[in-house]
Design an enzyme around this catalytic site. Sequence first.
Site, PDB file in Angstrom:
ATOM      1  N   ASP A 155      56.962  -3.961   8.439  1.00 57.88           N
ATOM      2  CA  ASP A 155      58.092  -3.934   7.516  1.00 57.88           C
ATOM      3  C   ASP A 155      59.147  -4.797   8.200  1.00 57.88           C
ATOM      4  OD1 ASP A 155      60.204  -3.366   5.885  1.00 57.88           O
ATOM      5  OD2 ASP A 155      60.118  -1.187   6.103  1.00 57.88           O
TER       6      ASP A 155
ATOM      7  N   LYS B 149      67.849  -9.466   4.001  1.00 55.43           N
ATOM      8  CA  LYS B 149      68.278  -9.332   5.391  1.00 55.43           C
ATOM      9  C   LYS B 149      68.082 -10.675   6.097  1.00 55.43           C
ATOM     10  CE  LYS B 149      67.976  -4.925   4.027  1.00 55.43           C
ATOM     11  NZ  LYS B 149      66.697  -4.263   3.859  1.00 55.43           N
TER      12      LYS B 149
ATOM     13  N   ALA C 207      62.070  -6.711   7.506  1.00 53.45           N
ATOM     14  CA  ALA C 207      63.390  -7.147   7.035  1.00 53.45           C
ATOM     15  C   ALA C 207      64.204  -7.863   8.123  1.00 53.45           C
ATOM     16  CB  ALA C 207      64.168  -5.952   6.500  1.00 53.45           C
TER      17      ALA C 207
ATOM     18  N   PHE D  65      61.575   3.285   6.910  1.00 50.66           N
ATOM     19  CA  PHE D  65      62.816   3.067   6.164  1.00 50.66           C
ATOM     20  C   PHE D  65      62.829   3.951   4.907  1.00 50.66           C
ATOM     21  CE2 PHE D  65      65.345   0.544   3.080  1.00 50.66           C
ATOM     22  CZ  PHE D  65      66.556   0.642   3.739  1.00 50.66           C
ATOM     23  N   ASP D  66      64.017   4.250   4.374  1.00 50.72           N
ATOM     24  CA  ASP D  66      64.091   5.230   3.275  1.00 50.72           C
ATOM     25  C   ASP D  66      63.303   4.837   2.033  1.00 50.72           C
ATOM     26  OD1 ASP D  66      65.965   3.297   2.710  1.00 50.72           O
ATOM     27  OD2 ASP D  66      67.544   4.649   2.090  1.00 50.72           O
TER      28      ASP D  66
ATOM     29  N   HIS E 205      70.603   9.959  -1.804  1.00 47.43           N
ATOM     30  CA  HIS E 205      71.875   9.490  -1.244  1.00 47.43           C
ATOM     31  C   HIS E 205      72.612   8.501  -2.139  1.00 47.43           C
ATOM     32  CE1 HIS E 205      68.720   6.779   0.065  1.00 47.43           C
ATOM     33  NE2 HIS E 205      69.616   5.844   0.262  1.00 47.43           N
TER      34      HIS E 205
ATOM     35  N   TYR F 264      57.449 -21.638 -15.166  1.00 50.03           N
ATOM     36  CA  TYR F 264      56.849 -20.293 -15.142  1.00 50.03           C
ATOM     37  C   TYR F 264      55.714 -20.235 -14.128  1.00 50.03           C
ATOM     38  CZ  TYR F 264      55.310 -15.764 -16.873  1.00 50.03           C
ATOM     39  OH  TYR F 264      54.999 -14.430 -16.982  1.00 50.03           O
TER      40      TYR F 264
HETATM   41  C1  LIG Z   1      66.132  -3.114   3.154  1.00 50.73           C
HETATM   42  C2  LIG Z   1      64.856  -2.658   3.689  1.00 50.73           C
HETATM   43  C3  LIG Z   1      63.788  -2.366   2.842  1.00 50.73           C
HETATM   44  C4  LIG Z   1      63.888  -2.410   1.327  1.00 50.73           C
HETATM   45  O1  LIG Z   1      64.280  -3.639   0.881  1.00 50.73           O
HETATM   46  P1  LIG Z   1      65.188  -3.859  -0.437  1.00 50.73           P
HETATM   47  O2  LIG Z   1      65.308  -5.332  -0.487  1.00 50.73           O
HETATM   48  O3  LIG Z   1      66.478  -3.155  -0.198  1.00 50.73           O
HETATM   49  O4  LIG Z   1      64.442  -3.295  -1.580  1.00 50.73           O
HETATM   50  C5  LIG Z   1      62.606  -1.970   3.422  1.00 50.73           C
HETATM   51  N1  LIG Z   1      62.489  -1.843   4.750  1.00 50.73           N
HETATM   52  C6  LIG Z   1      63.501  -2.115   5.594  1.00 50.73           C
HETATM   53  C7  LIG Z   1      63.313  -1.974   7.051  1.00 50.73           C
HETATM   54  C8  LIG Z   1      64.728  -2.501   5.088  1.00 50.73           C
HETATM   55  O5  LIG Z   1      65.740  -2.732   5.920  1.00 50.73           O
END
Ligand SMILES: *Cc1c(COP(=O)(O)O)cnc(C)c1O
Length: 458
Positions: free
Chosen positions: A215, A258, A217, A124-125, A450, A72
């Site tokens: 951000d 990613k 990913a 990003f969304d 979506h 833990y």
């Molecule tokens: C996928 C993604 C996110 C969100 O990540 P999740 O693992 O899907 O929650 C945030 N920003 C970017 C650029 C992404 O491609």
Amino acid sequence: MELPFAEEYRIKMVEPIRKTNREQRVQWIKDAKYNLFNLRSEHVYIDLLTDSGTGAMSDRQWSEMMLGDESYAGASSYYKMKDAITEITGFPYFLPTHQGRAAENVLFSTMVKAGDFIPGNAHFDTTKGHIEFRHATPVDCTIKEAFDTTLIHPFKGNVDIDKLDEVLRNHPVEKIPCIIVTITCNTAGGQPVSMKNMKEVKQLADNYQIPVVFDSARFAENAYFIKTREEGYKDKSIREIVLEMFSYADIMTMSSKKDAIVNMGGFIAMRDENLYNQATVYNILFEGFITYGGMSGRDMNALAQGLREATEFDFLENRVGQVAYLGKKCKEYGVPVLEPFGGHAIFVDALKFYPQIPKEEFPAQTLAIELYIEAGVRGVEIGAILADRDPGTRENRYSDLELLRLAIPRRTYTDNHIEYVAAALKNVFDRRNEIKRGVEILKEAPVLRHFTVELAKL
Ligand SMILES: *Cc1c(COP(=O)(O)O)cnc(C)c1O
């Protein structure tokens, strides 16, 4: 003769996928209310819905799974992950989260309040969702070149520095908790941000003492583009480039699904101990104790190994190369695709594909449905349905980018699959004039609609 591209791996385990027929697909997509998120995966032959969490782990990653420490608190897996993150990004502090949006949730709980403005390149969304959920406003400062789908520009994800400066000048500093740079810029079509641009954003942000969040990913793919496109980086290793990139950020959020090639996981990393301590409170509240934060030990191990593999040049060359191969095939067939090709996906320009379908009838979603019916290939709409409604006026947000995204999972499909997808798209393109109408919305959620939207064919 120059040797062709070949994968930097061989295959040790396979997963069967099955073909279906058109009649079945017509029924299944109807049952799914014309929302491809509602399809069962076994009804999909080639799944290009996302490259998120859909990659193939290596034998090294699977071995690491067996070594996971599920304690833990204080698990060795936590320290493995910490070492990998610090080694690769340079950030001394980190918090594990169960995925990227969880990292956003924890970070924004710490930093963002109602009435704030958060400038950056096209957010990003989920990022936008988390900002708007807190009654703050994301401000898109992407360069205008990003909105011309045929214009060739090496770094279409760049932030427009003048636009950013204007936003910073016209708002009180305390209303701008951070600037978010998304690398690569998913919403703009998987387009990279140049090192020069990151540096300029950081300099400007420093003048106002506003922290910069990456951000991140697809940071490794972004580094590959810097190496292959930006002057002065040809002879630098991916690792060197990545370290320099993150030197221009104060904080990073990561969806490890990613560029860390795991099926689930994420994290926040930062330089500031104070911020780390504040974020810790929310991490414990939402995610779990600081040494696991929503992840199991085995997953943290696989993530650490995945970060190392994803920052190898040979991996990236094949990864980005396979995406470009799909793009090249599409172009050969006359299908209008966004250029330059993105790092993780090919984007088909639905406004050019179906000029006869008005924006109000969602041409990109219509194309996604047609491609599924044609060949069982699942892509995703990156257009007006995803863009959602303006939170103030509740009007649909139509932009000049109305795209079908075909995202390629890492190390998952062969070039034969890629050729199949391109041929399917060609068939849909050849009969494009038969499609006269698009779709309408029957039912939608108030945010991130979506995922669950229900549609009808017009
Ligand atoms: C996928 C993604 C996110 C969100 O990540 P999740 O693992 O899907 O929650 C945030 N920003 C970017 C650029 C992404 O491609």
